[in-house]
Design a protein around this motif. Structure first.
Motif, PDB file in Angstrom:
ATOM      1  N   GLU A 142       5.525  19.698-112.189  1.00 35.18           N
ATOM      2  CA  GLU A 142       4.139  19.267-112.106  1.00 35.18           C
ATOM      3  C   GLU A 142       3.299  20.088-113.075  1.00 35.18           C
ATOM      4  N   GLY A 197       9.015  13.990-109.626  1.00 41.71           N
ATOM      5  CA  GLY A 197       8.616  15.152-108.832  1.00 41.71           C
ATOM      6  C   GLY A 197       9.388  16.418-109.140  1.00 41.71           C
ATOM      7  N   ASP A 233       7.148  26.201-116.226  1.00 41.36           N
ATOM      8  CA  ASP A 233       7.590  24.817-116.422  1.00 41.36           C
ATOM      9  C   ASP A 233       8.709  24.742-117.457  1.00 41.36           C
ATOM     10  N   ARG A 279      -1.365  16.671-120.321  1.00 46.74           N
ATOM     11  CA  ARG A 279      -0.423  17.568-119.647  1.00 46.74           C
ATOM     12  C   ARG A 279      -0.359  18.899-120.399  1.00 46.74           C
ATOM     13  N   ARG A 284      -3.045  19.775-115.803  1.00 52.26           N
ATOM     14  CA  ARG A 284      -3.741  18.706-116.535  1.00 52.26           C
ATOM     15  C   ARG A 284      -5.110  19.221-116.970  1.00 52.26           C
ATOM     16  N   GLU A 341       8.478  14.388-114.412  1.00 45.63           N
ATOM     17  CA  GLU A 341       7.235  14.538-113.653  1.00 45.63           C
ATOM     18  C   GLU A 341       7.096  13.404-112.631  1.00 45.63           C
ATOM     19  N   ARG A 342       7.359  12.174-113.040  1.00 49.71           N
ATOM     20  CA  ARG A 342       7.267  11.040-112.103  1.00 49.71           C
ATOM     21  C   ARG A 342       8.221  11.215-110.930  1.00 49.71           C
TER      22      ARG A 342
END
Length: 102
Positions: free
Chosen positions: A35, A32, A50, A44, A38, A29-30
């Motif tokens: 995503e 990219g 996903d 999350r 939330r 996720e960090r």
């Protein structure tokens, strides 16, 4: 289709589903690569889409790509899908249900 992209799985469940460590999902996720949704509290929530993307990331890792390469592959695959949709839309607009034979 919205159901497939709506986050429903907590990070621990998603990690179990794809046989990955929770911290790896956070790294992806960090970077990219995905995503997740939330909750208002910041939890999350991962969707079926996903989960599919995480499986694809795992496959690309197994093929020897690094995270930068994986990001590029995923971006190119998304672009190909977008362009295929555009071609299909233009063909429908022109009344061409089948691709032309050349």
């Amino acid at each position: 289709m919205a159901r497939r992209t709506t986050g429903v799985f907590a990070i621990s469940v998603a990690a179990d589903m794809v046989s990955m460590q929770v911290q790896n999902l956070r790294v992806y996720e960090r970077r990219g690569l995905l995503e997740p949704d939330r909750t208002p509290g910041g939890t999350r929530l991962y969707s079926e889409a996903d989960i599919d993307r995480l499986h694809r990331i795992r496959t690309l890792l197994e093929e020897g790509l690094n995270l930068v390469g994986i990001g590029r592959v995923l971006a190119l695959e998304a672009e190909v899908e977008r362009l295929r949709g555009e071609v299909a839309r233009l063909r429908r607009r022109r009344g061409e249900d089948q691709p032309r034979q050349t």
